[in-house]
Design an enzyme around this catalytic site. Sequence first.
Site, PDB file in Angstrom:
ATOM      1  N   SER A   1      -5.688   3.276   7.404  1.00  7.10           N
ATOM      2  CA  SER A   1      -6.067   2.950   8.842  1.00  7.10           C
ATOM      3  C   SER A   1      -7.588   2.256   8.981  1.00  7.10           C
ATOM      4  O   SER A   1      -7.905   1.727   9.979  1.00  7.10           O
ATOM      5  CB  SER A   1      -6.049   4.139   9.664  1.00  7.10           C
ATOM      6  N   CYS A   2      -8.547   2.702   7.962  1.00  6.30           N
ATOM      7  CA  CYS A   2      -9.692   2.054   7.862  1.00  6.30           C
ATOM      8  C   CYS A   2      -9.747   0.609   7.675  1.00  6.30           C
ATOM      9  O   CYS A   2      -8.775   0.117   7.278  1.00  6.30           O
ATOM     10  CB  CYS A   2     -10.530   2.847   6.823  1.00  6.30           C
ATOM     11  N   ILE A   3     -10.907  -0.077   8.088  1.00  8.35           N
ATOM     12  CA  ILE A   3     -11.036  -1.549   7.898  1.00  8.35           C
ATOM     13  C   ILE A   3     -12.086  -1.729   7.088  1.00  8.35           C
ATOM     14  O   ILE A   3     -13.169  -1.069   6.920  1.00  8.35           O
ATOM     15  CB  ILE A   3     -11.501  -2.171   9.350  1.00  8.35           C
TER      16      ILE A   3
END
Lengths: 168, 208
Positions: free
Chosen positions: A34-36
């Site tokens: 879910s990180c960018i």
Amino acid sequence: MVIACEQKCIMAGLGEVHVSDDPDVLLECLGLGSCIGLCLFDPIARVAGMAHIVLPESNRGGSTNLPGKFADTAVPMLIEGMLRKGASRTRMVAKMAGGAQMLQALSGGVDLDMGARNIKMTIRALDKDGIKLAASDTGGSRGRSIWLEVSSGKVMVRVIGTTPVELK
Amino acid sequence: MQQVSLLTKDELSVWGWLVSKGINNAMQGLSGMIGAELVVTSLRMEQCSVQQAADLLGGPENMVLGIYLSVEGDATGHLMLVHDPRMAYNLIDMQMGLPCGTTQQLDEMERSIMGEMGNITGSFFLNALADATEMTLSISPPAVMVDMAGAILGIALADIMKEHDEVLVVRTTFGTANQQVDGNFLVMPTMEFLKAILKSTPSGAKSW
């Protein structure tokens, strides 16, 4: 670009921000869910930066030594680091990958929407600072890794189980 | 930056005692399900930076099969069973009474079996903790995925990082005597979980 780290690989870990003007450096964010993984590049100054954003907003009040973990603090911090290395705000272009929804359904307290909120807040923070988002590979439900070559600004993304492709 | 301990030495001792009870119970439950005795080969409790957490599973890009469960009730936290995919397939073969090496991919039935393994392991672990603390603890339905270790761990770490940049991880490795299977069981509590569970632990609790 060969992703075998014949170049000097600098990994942006969770919540970290790295900026470089060394043409031998390859910046990387590995195992994004879910990180960018956010990349900025100034093609004239040849300055590149990467942030590994974990959460959308910094309004929860917890203490941190990792301002890069929140979208709303990571973007200004990354821009500032780029400016210090001689980049120009008007020339900076952004590319990003990540923001997957790793869990499809749960009854627990886990934020199912975290990936989407990370994407939204990162775009909002870039907009606020007038940085153009040139390309992105976001959403879905699979993990990704992203690499940024400082010498060229070329960005490669690999989704698990596939070969890396250039993000254009 | 100097590392600040999330728990005092005494709190760590009590947490270790609780975890040890939970792990033993979880291994009994999982052994019963697969019909082979699983033994704990190592149990480590460590505080590490969030950046180092994926190294516990071979690095952020390492492909693993993960079963994720969130803890619900009087406290919240995160449990994960993580296997090398080949080892997970061996576990499925043992459960189904097939020769090891038969299962080669994760279809609906295999996914369901892995989910049930997560369910049993998590429930038995939490039951032991709930018994010792008189708290009400339950787990979410299991989520089974094959993906990068960093991406799977990120589910728990994003929640933990709302408050802290360090994580207290209990990593248990286990296997059968003939080493046909092995795996990792990770317990990643939030500070809220630790505070609640330590507060509810009887003062006469043993140390680890």
